[in-house]
Design an enzyme around this catalytic site. Structure first.
Site, PDB file in Angstrom:
ATOM      1  N   GLY B  29     -33.041 -65.637  80.872  1.00  0.00           N
ATOM      2  CA  GLY B  29     -33.175 -66.168  82.323  1.00  0.00           C
ATOM      3  C   GLY B  29     -31.957 -66.721  82.896  1.00  0.00           C
ATOM      4  CG  ASN B  30     -29.635 -64.720  84.617  1.00  0.00           C
ATOM      5  OD1 ASN B  30     -29.876 -64.055  85.733  1.00  0.00           O
ATOM      6  ND2 ASN B  30     -29.761 -64.058  83.739  1.00  0.00           N
ATOM      7  CB  SER B  46     -23.424 -65.205  79.123  1.00  0.00           C
ATOM      8  OG  SER B  46     -24.307 -64.373  78.338  1.00  0.00           O
ATOM      9  N   GLY B  47     -25.747 -66.994  77.840  1.00  0.00           N
ATOM     10  CA  GLY B  47     -26.343 -67.540  76.241  1.00  0.00           C
ATOM     11  C   GLY B  47     -25.990 -68.645  76.039  1.00  0.00           C
ATOM     12  CB  SER B  75     -25.658 -64.581  83.788  1.00  0.00           C
ATOM     13  OG  SER B  75     -26.622 -63.926  83.568  1.00  0.00           O
ATOM     14  CB  SER B  76     -25.158 -60.397  80.030  1.00  0.00           C
ATOM     15  OG  SER B  76     -26.390 -60.606  80.160  1.00  0.00           O
ATOM     16  CG  ASP B  77     -29.168 -60.089  83.440  1.00  0.00           C
ATOM     17  OD1 ASP B  77     -29.052 -58.854  83.286  1.00  0.00           O
ATOM     18  OD2 ASP B  77     -29.434 -61.149  82.819  1.00  0.00           O
ATOM     19  CG  HIS B  98     -36.894 -61.379  80.015  1.00  0.00           C
ATOM     20  ND1 HIS B  98     -36.829 -60.458  79.088  1.00  0.00           N
ATOM     21  CD2 HIS B  98     -35.712 -61.301  80.770  1.00  0.00           C
ATOM     22  CE1 HIS B  98     -35.662 -59.660  79.287  1.00  0.00           C
ATOM     23  NE2 HIS B  98     -35.046 -60.308  80.198  1.00  0.00           N
ATOM     24  CG  ASP B 121     -51.293 -67.987 100.496  1.00  0.00           C
ATOM     25  OD1 ASP B 121     -51.811 -67.849 101.740  1.00  0.00           O
ATOM     26  OD2 ASP B 121     -51.996 -68.683  99.715  1.00  0.00           O
TER      27      ASP B 121
END
Lengths: 232, 232, 232, 232
Positions: B29-30, B46-47, B75-77, B98, B121
């Site tokens: 997650g990030n 990252s990581g 982050s890798s994303d 995730h 909502d």
């Protein structure tokens, strides 16, 4: 200061992570940490609650399963650890738990299908579930044979223990390993999450299909391939 | 004091909420936080485990994905975030996790049906699940293409990113966004709850029907419409 | 010291129990506490996170739903509370949550069958789920009509609000009540547990039968009958 | 210092473990600890929240169910405890909870099948679920008859209370026992885990087969047989 203090501390710290990660109830589960140069590993004593555990309680055992140092009896699963350390030369840590979701799959004697990138980040294949052992193996040297059951399952499927660091033993529970005890614990927590998600996905969509090959490969290699770019 | 300190702190605080809300395991997650005037965003390195994270670890990246400032690899994303910031001009934060239930739906490649007011909502429509990407997109610039996969899915369904602030990427996991990093984290926690409830409702009643239109509209508009009366 | 300080404190304390009992996410949910002599109730302000809440934030409202005292806007569900207090003269507290399992049953528009003594300790009947409201009711004074939907459902089934202190509103979520705000919160936690267990029992045994009448009666009466012998 | 102080403290400590192990909500559940020489047991008072409990609140009761010492009314389930202590001479502790997964099986009136070694570590057989009691038994001396229902179920199946230390009462909830109150609590936590895993295994694989006999025997005997080698 003992020459075993490094693995003693590593095994202690790794064991203490299991309750924090909700992977064990009471004394279920055990972690070991190996010293390849000395040919020994440190492992949790049998049946001692985590809250009472101290680093000095760790038992030092060689790769034949013989206790080298320690006041207590080592984990009843010690011979399984010994067999794996003896045959898999590059692992430095092993974890056994009865974590809920992974154990539920083991009880169902099913491999965990590769349904998503969370799984593919760790391995390209389904998490293998070794078949339950034969009556002969069980009635013989059970824990020793459990080690061989794990090794044989991987070998028959053609997987390397360096690629696949987690497994289920049918009707029993998960085992994980890695270069260090810490990494093996990490793998146990990830396996529990993968097992939970795979169970849910099958409930949400019966006959859920596996991940496509290209996506498996992409996710595995961005973490583990020669050109990996995950982490620092 | 850096001109980036606001987004650095916002990204740090928002990232630290993820483990507290049980949305991440380990480094999964990030979160990022954007500064529209400076054309950059701050994102988790990252990581790096959340417990080791400090505000100074955040990496400053521009909307092309180029690192502007920071000691660590982002982050890798990161490219997925960059693409979305570049094309969606009104968002100020993005989250990728995730989280268990949302990821289980993504692994099942299903939209999450609008089954109740908790869902209504937040959005009038089913939470879309983008189809898994083509082999070509995956083998190309994967994280960059993930951004386009998200945008294309919304566009094909005719939804605006201001109306629908959460999505699943098939076989992968959820992404959420919002005007701030904080709001994007809020959306991630809500999405996890919606995913959990929808799963349960289908178990309790197979072929569960969607919510009637008038109720969807009522709940969405009392929180988000021109005459909204929720909150202070 | 205000004449409202008792209900203000009771409402505050009861609201603060909701996150501790894992019944709410963020600002979802609200509790009120009534003073029958003064003809008013204290209720949570709309959209304020529990961690920021203070006793002084509670809003005092009369049974027509008009704010009598308070700096903030009351809960968006205030009119539902007002209607119930006005018509049910013996209740002193009301709770609304979107707790996961109870809401999942509401989304499935199903009554929760009486499957065991945990349920029978609280009520002899299935937990009723009011049908979703008509488009007209929804488009009208929605929260006001929600109160009537709850009352009508009980009346049609022939249940008294003193016997049945918990209900689901179809496609929406649970409401509970009781002689005090504290008891209403207690009922919300019990309802969530009953909803969880009933869901599991149906998974474990499809077409699970209801409890036999004699056992329902026994458990309800040992806690609530004229010869009850539970508690001090 | 009272001659009952040992069982009073043992019962108190064991009761306080129930909320820590997530086995109870509010005042649900109770533990007792017996003194065989004095022919009495200490048990939780009825309906007192765990957070308010003190060792002095424990009530001392004899094996006919008559209160010997204590300021409060004993648990409403006291007669069930008394019957079991009277007839099962080697047990020193009893626990009753409404823990979620075990209760869900009880509500489904099903034995919990022996699906894995986690289960076989504790008993070789399926966890028995006593059938719901007859109307006559329920309308008679209910809690007293519950004790007989438990004993009769074990006897009909030909199990000894020393081999099988946990059971479900149909439509009600679990009871566990052991040589000490502590061991009985341990068994309650294990039963909840076994119930959770068995439920999951059946979802993962409908018609899941039981464990093979040799593996059941191996695991049970390594913990409980004459040549057991688990623990210190």
């Amino acid at each position: 200061m003992s020459k075993y203090s490094d693995i003693r501390d590593a095994a202690y710290e790794a064991n203490m992570q299991l309750p924090k990660l909700n992977l064990v109830l009471f004394t279920f589960g055990n972690v070991s940490a190996a010293d390849r140069d000395l040919g020994v590993f440190a492992i949790k004593p049998s049946g001692v609650p985590y809250k009472d555990l101290t680093p000095d309680d760790m038992v030092i055992v060689d790769f034949e399963g013989v206790t080298v140092k320690g006041k207590m009896r080592p984990s009843s699963d010690t011979l399984t650890h010994a067999v794996l350390y003896k045959h898999w030369e590059k692992i430095g840590g092993i974890v056994h738990t009865h974590s809920t979701y992974a154990t539920a799959w083991a009880q169902a004697q099913r491999d965990i299908p590769n349904y998503g990138t969370t799984h593919a980040d760790y391995t390209t294949v389904d998490i293998p579930c070794a078949p339950p052992m034969s009556d002969e193996m069980i009635q013989g040297d059970y824990e020793y044979q459990t080690g061989f059951q794990i090794m044989n399952c991987l070998q028959e499927k053609g997987y390397s223990y360096e690629e696949v660091e987690m497994m289920l033993v049918g009707n029993h529970a998960p085992f994980t390993w890695g270069k260090t005890a810490n990494k093996a614990v990490h793998n146990s927590a990830v396996l529990e999450t993968i097992a939970h998600m795979a169970y849910l996905s099958e409930q949400i969509r019966p006959n859920n299909p596996r991940l496509q090959d290209s996506l498996i490969k992409k996710h595995f290699e961005r973490k583990h391939g020669p050109n990996s770019y995950y982490g620092q």
